[in-house]
Design an enzyme around this catalytic site. Sequence first.
Site, PDB file in Angstrom:
ATOM      1  N   ASN A 143       0.832  -1.203   0.000  1.00  0.00           N
ATOM      2  CA  ASN A 143       0.000   0.000   0.000  1.00  0.00           C
ATOM      3  C   ASN A 143       0.871   1.260   0.000  1.00  0.00           C
ATOM      4  OD1 ASN A 143      -1.893   2.001   0.415  1.00  0.00           O
ATOM      5  ND2 ASN A 143      -2.624   1.216   2.369  1.00  0.00           N
ATOM      6  N   CYS A 151      -4.942   0.393   5.667  1.00  0.00           N
ATOM      7  CA  CYS A 151      -4.602  -1.030   5.726  1.00  0.00           C
ATOM      8  C   CYS A 151      -4.394  -1.521   7.158  1.00  0.00           C
ATOM      9  CB  CYS A 151      -3.392  -1.343   4.849  1.00  0.00           C
ATOM     10  SG  CYS A 151      -1.939  -0.361   5.200  1.00  0.00           S
ATOM     11  N   GLU A 178      -8.864   4.586  16.757  1.00  0.00           N
ATOM     12  CA  GLU A 178     -10.170   4.433  16.116  1.00  0.00           C
ATOM     13  C   GLU A 178     -11.181   3.701  17.013  1.00  0.00           C
ATOM     14  OE1 GLU A 178     -10.008   3.010  12.094  1.00  0.00           O
ATOM     15  OE2 GLU A 178      -8.436   4.433  11.549  1.00  0.00           O
TER      16      GLU A 178
END
Length: 186
Positions: A143, A151, A178
């Site tokens: 990525n 990712c 998160e």
Amino acid sequence: MDNPEPRGPHLEWTVVASDIGPLLLAATPQGLVRVEFHAGPERADGMIGALVSRLGADAWRPAPGDEVLLAEPVRQLAAYFAGDLRRFELPLDWRLSSGFNREALLELDRSVPYGAVVGYGELAARAGRPGAAQAVGHAMGSNPLPLVVACHRVVENDGGIGGFGGGVETKRFLLALEGVLPQPLF
């Protein structure tokens, strides 16, 4: 590689401080093209040299605060780390990714929101290649836009955290930010 603003095709780049260490950001007029972890001076110079060669562009590192192409990515990354941004809304230059790697990354970006995780196998199925969990792992490892194309949200099918190009502790930090994992004890 600090130099005056180029006249032809160019690559604007900078290194910004973050909660996970220095991040190299690079953009072309098409959009953000690269995010790199652990961007100390030698690593940053090497990465920019490789990008210049691969993209055939001149590199330009504006003074802090004078970014043109990177002003919005810098702002959005700061908002993400402050807990005020849940989805990056940036133009992306996908030239550093192709084939199934790009398909898997696009599917990740489309279908796995802030605060959620997905297993490698599930993401493979969503990307149209059931049984290609290992290929998804390779796609995540390649990525060019980590954090922005998140990712770190891809985990082992058995519930393990899995690997991460920025390091497992960085992945833990991002998942905790998160709300997926408990905040680590310091």
